[in-house]
Design a protein around this motif. Structure first.
Motif, short mmCIF file in Angstrom:
data_model
loop_
_atom_site.label_atom_id
_atom_site.label_comp_id
_atom_site.label_asym_id
_atom_site.label_seq_id
_atom_site.Cartn_x
_atom_site.Cartn_y
_atom_site.Cartn_z
N ASN A 101 -59.63 -59.80 -17.06
CA ASN A 101 -58.15 -59.26 -16.70
C ASN A 101 -57.20 -60.40 -17.45
O ASN A 101 -56.21 -59.89 -17.83
CB ASN A 101 -58.11 -58.92 -15.34
CG ASN A 101 -58.75 -57.58 -14.86
OD1 ASN A 101 -58.47 -56.63 -15.60
ND2 ASN A 101 -59.15 -57.71 -14.04
N PHE A 146 -53.06 -59.96 -14.00
CA PHE A 146 -54.33 -59.21 -13.89
C PHE A 146 -54.20 -57.73 -13.92
O PHE A 146 -55.10 -57.24 -14.02
CB PHE A 146 -54.70 -59.59 -12.49
CG PHE A 146 -55.23 -61.09 -12.10
CD1 PHE A 146 -56.30 -61.56 -12.77
CD2 PHE A 146 -54.27 -61.77 -11.39
CE1 PHE A 146 -56.57 -62.81 -12.76
CE2 PHE A 146 -54.60 -63.18 -11.34
CZ PHE A 146 -55.58 -63.81 -11.88
N HIS A 147 -52.99 -57.16 -13.89
CA HIS A 147 -52.86 -55.70 -13.68
C HIS A 147 -51.43 -55.24 -13.95
O HIS A 147 -50.62 -56.02 -13.98
CB HIS A 147 -53.10 -55.32 -12.28
CG HIS A 147 -52.37 -55.84 -11.17
ND1 HIS A 147 -52.92 -56.97 -10.55
CD2 HIS A 147 -51.28 -55.41 -10.75
CE1 HIS A 147 -51.90 -57.47 -9.65
NE2 HIS A 147 -50.85 -56.44 -9.80
N PRO A 161 -55.90 -52.17 -13.61
CA PRO A 161 -56.47 -53.48 -14.34
C PRO A 161 -56.14 -53.61 -15.78
O PRO A 161 -56.09 -52.69 -16.34
CB PRO A 161 -57.85 -53.47 -13.94
CG PRO A 161 -58.16 -52.69 -12.71
CD PRO A 161 -56.97 -51.58 -12.78
N ASN A 162 -55.72 -54.68 -16.14
CA ASN A 162 -55.55 -54.83 -17.97
C ASN A 162 -56.79 -54.72 -18.52
O ASN A 162 -56.33 -54.07 -19.73
CB ASN A 162 -55.12 -56.41 -18.00
CG ASN A 162 -53.57 -56.79 -17.26
OD1 ASN A 162 -52.79 -56.08 -17.32
ND2 ASN A 162 -53.08 -57.99 -17.24
N ASN A 163 -57.79 -55.11 -18.29
CA ASN A 163 -58.66 -54.85 -19.10
C ASN A 163 -59.15 -53.24 -19.10
O ASN A 163 -59.57 -52.91 -20.12
CB ASN A 163 -60.24 -55.56 -18.61
CG ASN A 163 -60.60 -55.09 -17.19
OD1 ASN A 163 -60.08 -54.45 -16.57
ND2 ASN A 163 -61.70 -55.62 -16.74
#
Length: 189
Positions: A101, A146-147, A161-163
């Motif tokens: 993330n 992270f988000h 979430p960023n990922n």
């Protein structure tokens, strides 16, 4: 004191060179990130977060360079570092999603085509009721390390979430500019 300076003259000069190089790199990277942020109209909080990541990386590089300059005994240091890295490795393996993330947050900073205030749709089965044909739209409230904070049309706040943002398809519906929402067709005109 004079004896110490005389015995370690070259190490002191190399240490000074390392500090100067790190300071110059910090200035260059910070300037570059601020220019990218200004050109892309990024949130100052996001800019400061990326600068903090750069400072941490440069500090690690400086510590490594200084251990090389001062010829630290690697046998003793190796035992200490292997123990520390074993503990850190287990902790990071258990928390790999945090690292992904953070990495995704850095990638989003430099290449994410959407900004705070944009209305988007995320093509994720878990977010949308695909059987009923309902596709939720979200307004980007904030972009964190992270988000993302996303606001649904019914007012609910969702942290995403960023990922996952990098893995899923994201559709730009409208952008927010100077107090008004524009659809993608209006932007082109």
């Amino acid at each position: 004191m004079r004896n110490f300076i005389a015995n370690h003259h070259s190490e002191l000069i190399y240490s000074l060179v390392v500090f100067i190089i790190i300071l110059v790199l910090k200035f260059l990277f910070t300037t570059a990130v601020r220019k990218v942020s200004k050109l892309s109209d990024f949130n100052p909080v996001r800019t400061n977060l990326i600068i903090k990541f750069i400072n941490i990386a440069l500090t690690i590089i400086a510590v490594i360079a200084l251990t090389l300059v001062w010829s630290v005994n690697y046998k003793e240091l190796g035992v200490l570092l292997s123990s520390v890295f074993a503990v850190i490795g287990v902790a990071l393996f258990a928390q790999w999603s945090i690292l992904s993330n953070i990495t995704a947050g850095v990638i989003i900073f430099f290449s994410f085509p959407f900004k705070i205030g944009n209305t988007i749709r995320i093509l994720d089965k878990e977010l949308n009721d695909s059987e009923a044909g309902n596709l939720d739209t979200f307004v980007i409230e904030d972009i964190r390390a992270f988000h993302l904070h996303l606001r649904r049309s019914n007012g609910e706040i969702l942290t995403y979430p960023n990922n996952l943002v990098l893995q899923k398809g994201v559709v730009l519906i409208s952008t927010y500019r100077e107090g008004e929402f524009l659809t993608t067709e209006e932007e082109k005109a």
